[in-house]
Design a protein around this motif. Structure first.
Motif, short mmCIF file in Angstrom:
data_model
loop_
_atom_site.label_atom_id
_atom_site.label_comp_id
_atom_site.label_asym_id
_atom_site.label_seq_id
_atom_site.Cartn_x
_atom_site.Cartn_y
_atom_site.Cartn_z
N LYS A 1 -25.87 18.92 14.92
CA LYS A 1 -26.55 18.32 13.78
C LYS A 1 -28.02 18.76 13.74
O LYS A 1 -28.55 19.30 14.71
N GLU A 2 -28.65 18.50 12.61
CA GLU A 2 -30.05 18.86 12.46
C GLU A 2 -30.94 17.84 13.17
O GLU A 2 -30.56 16.69 13.37
N ARG A 3 -32.13 18.29 13.52
CA ARG A 3 -33.10 17.40 14.12
C ARG A 3 -33.54 16.35 13.10
O ARG A 3 -33.82 16.69 11.95
N GLU A 4 -33.57 15.09 13.52
CA GLU A 4 -33.91 14.03 12.58
C GLU A 4 -35.04 13.16 13.13
O GLU A 4 -35.19 12.98 14.34
N PHE A 5 -35.78 12.60 12.20
CA PHE A 5 -36.89 11.72 12.52
C PHE A 5 -36.38 10.40 13.07
O PHE A 5 -35.37 9.86 12.59
N VAL A 6 -37.11 9.88 14.07
CA VAL A 6 -36.78 8.58 14.64
C VAL A 6 -37.91 7.59 14.41
O VAL A 6 -37.73 6.51 13.86
N ALA A 7 -39.12 7.97 14.85
CA ALA A 7 -40.27 7.05 14.74
C ALA A 7 -41.56 7.84 14.89
O ALA A 7 -41.57 8.94 15.43
N VAL A 8 -42.65 7.25 14.39
CA VAL A 8 -43.96 7.87 14.52
C VAL A 8 -45.01 6.78 14.70
O VAL A 8 -44.86 5.68 14.16
#
Length: 123
Positions: free
Chosen positions: A43-50
């Motif tokens: 799968k593609e890299r996905e955002f989790v938190a910032v």
């Protein structure tokens, strides 16, 4: 040059908790936006938190909101990702990323990356 090192990953069961750490070797750590991303196999890299350096404000992906908490300790040059109520779909390699300017949800906004830490959640 910013070097990031993640740690804290492992194999856990659904419903368990883990705390990931991202340690940075840079004196200007307090002025970096730090994000967590994850990439599951195939799968593609996905955002989790910032977490942003200027305001300390945070953002989360919808899929982790209410379960994950990002925080930072500028004295220790470390950002944490507390992950509770883990689900099998949280299984992925987790990366921390840093940038002076970027703080969004796209991985392309971040210039510096760690090597990643594997999180595996069994059902």
């Amino acid at each position: 040059q910013v070097q990031l090192v993640e740690s804290g990953g492992g194999l856990v069961q659904a419903g368990d908790s883990l705390r990931l750490s991202c340690a940075a070797s840079v004196r200007t750590f307090s002025r970096l936006n730090i994000g967590w991303f994850r990439q599951a196999l195939g799968k593609e890299r996905e955002f989790v938190a910032v977490i942003r350096w200027s305001s300390g404000s945070t953002d989360y992906a919808y899929s982790v909101k209410g379960r994950f908490t990002i925080s930072r300790d500028n004295a220790e040059n470390t950002v944490y990702l507390q992950m509770n109520s883990l689900k099998p779909e949280d299984t992925a390699v987790y990366y921390c990323a840093a940038d002076v300017v970027g703080y969004g949800t796209s991985w392309t906004e971040y210039d510096y990356w760690g090597q990643g830490t594997q999180v595996t959640v069994s059902s």
